[in-house]
Design a protein around this motif. Structure first.
Motif, PDB file in Angstrom:
ATOM      1  N   THR A  80      59.464  61.723  54.538  1.00 35.37           N
ATOM      2  CA  THR A  80      59.410  62.608  53.807  1.00 35.37           C
ATOM      3  C   THR A  80      60.268  63.422  54.980  1.00 35.37           C
ATOM      4  OG1 THR A  80      57.516  62.750  54.495  1.00 35.37           O
ATOM      5  CG2 THR A  80      57.087  61.452  52.954  1.00 35.37           C
ATOM      6  N   SER A  81      60.515  63.807  56.375  1.00 38.21           N
ATOM      7  CA  SER A  81      61.121  64.955  56.227  1.00 38.21           C
ATOM      8  C   SER A  81      62.765  64.713  55.607  1.00 38.21           C
ATOM      9  CB  SER A  81      61.156  64.719  57.808  1.00 38.21           C
ATOM     10  OG  SER A  81      62.050  63.085  58.538  1.00 38.21           O
ATOM     11  N   ARG A  82      63.053  63.837  55.057  1.00 39.13           N
ATOM     12  CA  ARG A  82      64.373  63.358  54.525  1.00 39.13           C
ATOM     13  C   ARG A  82      64.461  64.127  53.838  1.00 39.13           C
ATOM     14  NH1 ARG A  82      68.009  60.474  58.829  1.00 39.13           N
ATOM     15  NH2 ARG A  82      69.185  60.120  56.462  1.00 39.13           N
ATOM     16  N   ARG A  83      66.232  64.472  53.129  1.00 35.84           N
ATOM     17  CA  ARG A  83      66.502  64.706  50.929  1.00 35.84           C
ATOM     18  C   ARG A  83      66.332  63.314  50.712  1.00 35.84           C
ATOM     19  NH1 ARG A  83      72.291  64.059  50.392  1.00 35.84           N
ATOM     20  NH2 ARG A  83      73.332  62.832  52.542  1.00 35.84           N
ATOM     21  N   GLU A  84      65.890  63.528  49.530  1.00 32.96           N
ATOM     22  CA  GLU A  84      65.886  62.557  48.641  1.00 32.96           C
ATOM     23  C   GLU A  84      66.537  61.238  48.734  1.00 32.96           C
ATOM     24  OE1 GLU A  84      63.363  60.059  46.239  1.00 32.96           O
ATOM     25  OE2 GLU A  84      63.088  62.542  46.896  1.00 32.96           O
ATOM     26  N   ARG A  85      67.986  61.264  49.110  1.00 33.76           N
ATOM     27  CA  ARG A  85      69.095  60.429  49.156  1.00 33.76           C
ATOM     28  C   ARG A  85      68.486  58.912  50.113  1.00 33.76           C
ATOM     29  NH1 ARG A  85      74.932  60.489  50.019  1.00 33.76           N
ATOM     30  NH2 ARG A  85      75.892  58.336  48.707  1.00 33.76           N
TER      31      ARG A  85
ATOM     32  N   GLY B 202      60.907  49.579  64.517  1.00 33.46           N
ATOM     33  CA  GLY B 202      60.370  49.433  64.503  1.00 33.46           C
ATOM     34  C   GLY B 202      59.900  50.408  65.965  1.00 33.46           C
ATOM     35  N   VAL B 203      59.026  50.802  67.281  1.00 38.98           N
ATOM     36  CA  VAL B 203      58.839  52.506  67.490  1.00 38.98           C
ATOM     37  C   VAL B 203      59.233  52.107  69.425  1.00 38.98           C
ATOM     38  CG1 VAL B 203      56.477  53.483  68.730  1.00 38.98           C
ATOM     39  CG2 VAL B 203      56.512  51.386  66.861  1.00 38.98           C
ATOM     40  N   ALA B 204      59.689  53.524  69.279  1.00 36.20           N
ATOM     41  CA  ALA B 204      60.732  54.043  70.243  1.00 36.20           C
ATOM     42  C   ALA B 204      59.797  54.820  70.985  1.00 36.20           C
ATOM     43  CB  ALA B 204      62.112  53.861  70.265  1.00 36.20           C
ATOM     44  N   GLY B 205      59.258  55.153  71.502  1.00 32.30           N
ATOM     45  CA  GLY B 205      57.867  56.608  71.772  1.00 32.30           C
ATOM     46  C   GLY B 205      57.438  56.720  71.091  1.00 32.30           C
ATOM     47  N   PRO B 206      57.713  58.150  70.402  1.00 33.10           N
ATOM     48  CA  PRO B 206      57.030  58.512  70.052  1.00 33.10           C
ATOM     49  C   PRO B 206      57.228  58.997  68.846  1.00 33.10           C
ATOM     50  CG  PRO B 206      57.854  60.098  70.854  1.00 33.10           C
ATOM     51  CD  PRO B 206      58.222  58.749  71.148  1.00 33.10           C
ATOM     52  N   TYR B 207      58.814  57.509  68.184  1.00 35.31           N
ATOM     53  CA  TYR B 207      58.894  57.848  66.708  1.00 35.31           C
ATOM     54  C   TYR B 207      58.667  56.258  66.000  1.00 35.31           C
ATOM     55  CZ  TYR B 207      61.397  62.299  68.994  1.00 35.31           C
ATOM     56  OH  TYR B 207      61.541  63.375  69.000  1.00 35.31           O
ATOM     57  N   TRP B 208      58.930  56.268  65.214  1.00 35.62           N
ATOM     58  CA  TRP B 208      59.165  55.083  64.640  1.00 35.62           C
ATOM     59  C   TRP B 208      60.723  54.672  64.100  1.00 35.62           C
ATOM     60  CZ3 TRP B 208      55.002  54.539  60.762  1.00 35.62           C
ATOM     61  CH2 TRP B 208      53.778  53.958  61.313  1.00 35.62           C
ATOM     62  N   MET B 209      60.793  53.798  64.595  1.00 33.01           N
ATOM     63  CA  MET B 209      62.991  53.602  63.725  1.00 33.01           C
ATOM     64  C   MET B 209      62.923  52.723  62.602  1.00 33.01           C
ATOM     65  SD  MET B 209      64.158  54.437  66.643  1.00 33.01           S
ATOM     66  CE  MET B 209      65.787  54.497  66.282  1.00 33.01           C
ATOM     67  N   LEU B 210      63.873  53.368  61.811  1.00 33.12           N
ATOM     68  CA  LEU B 210      63.907  52.881  60.166  1.00 33.12           C
ATOM     69  C   LEU B 210      65.653  52.687  60.478  1.00 33.12           C
ATOM     70  CD1 LEU B 210      62.293  55.958  58.644  1.00 33.12           C
ATOM     71  CD2 LEU B 210      61.541  53.854  59.632  1.00 33.12           C
ATOM     72  N   ARG B 211      65.785  51.798  59.463  1.00 34.71           N
ATOM     73  CA  ARG B 211      67.194  52.099  58.995  1.00 34.71           C
ATOM     74  C   ARG B 211      67.604  51.794  57.412  1.00 34.71           C
ATOM     75  NH1 ARG B 211      70.593  47.422  57.717  1.00 34.71           N
ATOM     76  NH2 ARG B 211      72.854  46.992  58.820  1.00 34.71           N
ATOM     77  N   PRO B 212      69.160  51.802  57.115  1.00 35.95           N
ATOM     78  CA  PRO B 212      68.866  52.298  55.867  1.00 35.95           C
ATOM     79  C   PRO B 212      68.852  50.816  55.163  1.00 35.95           C
ATOM     80  CG  PRO B 212      70.096  53.649  57.254  1.00 35.95           C
ATOM     81  CD  PRO B 212      70.018  52.955  58.026  1.00 35.95           C
ATOM     82  N   ALA B 213      68.287  50.926  54.194  1.00 35.94           N
ATOM     83  CA  ALA B 213      68.091  48.952  53.119  1.00 35.94           C
ATOM     84  C   ALA B 213      69.822  48.526  53.220  1.00 35.94           C
ATOM     85  CB  ALA B 213      67.569  49.569  52.029  1.00 35.94           C
ATOM     86  N   LYS B 214      70.292  49.884  53.381  1.00 41.13           N
ATOM     87  CA  LYS B 214      71.882  49.304  52.621  1.00 41.13           C
ATOM     88  C   LYS B 214      72.491  49.091  53.854  1.00 41.13           C
ATOM     89  CE  LYS B 214      73.420  54.226  51.529  1.00 41.13           C
ATOM     90  NZ  LYS B 214      74.549  54.686  51.084  1.00 41.13           N
ATOM     91  N   GLY B 215      72.572  49.064  55.187  1.00 44.06           N
ATOM     92  CA  GLY B 215      73.031  48.933  55.813  1.00 44.06           C
ATOM     93  C   GLY B 215      73.378  50.669  56.490  1.00 44.06           C
TER      94      GLY B 215
END
Length: 88
Positions: free
Chosen positions: A26-31, A39-52
């Motif tokens: 929710t911190s990023r723009r809609e698109r 996975g988890v890296a320290g205090p962050y969660w790692m995300l990857r765009p579904a389209k690569g």
């Protein structure tokens, strides 16, 4: 107005979801907000765009499960990228 007719309740996450789960940052723009949880890296969660594309770090409090419409859009974007040869 009844709760049944209102917008769907967004499901907040208190623990990391299984890898591959589609979530919204929710911190990023809609698109560019929907990605696969990696996975988890320290205090962050790692995300990857579904389209690569490159992973990004997100604060857990900014993550919720993707809505059905967001999941459909992400899957469609991935299939379109795959048809163009951008992802395997």
């Amino acid at each position: 107005m009844s709760a049944e007719n209102g917008p769907p309740k967004m499901q907040e996450l208190t623990q990391p979801p299984p890898p591959g789960t589609l979530v919204a940052d929710t911190s990023r723009r809609e698109r560019d907000r929907v990605g696969e949880f990696r996975g988890v890296a320290g205090p962050y969660w790692m995300l990857r765009p579904a389209k690569g594309g490159p992973e990004w770090e997100a604060l857990p409090e900014c993550i919720r499960l993707a809505t059905p419409a967001e999941r459909l859009g992400a899957r469609t974007a991935r299939e379109n990228a795959r048809s163009r040869g951008e992802v395997a």
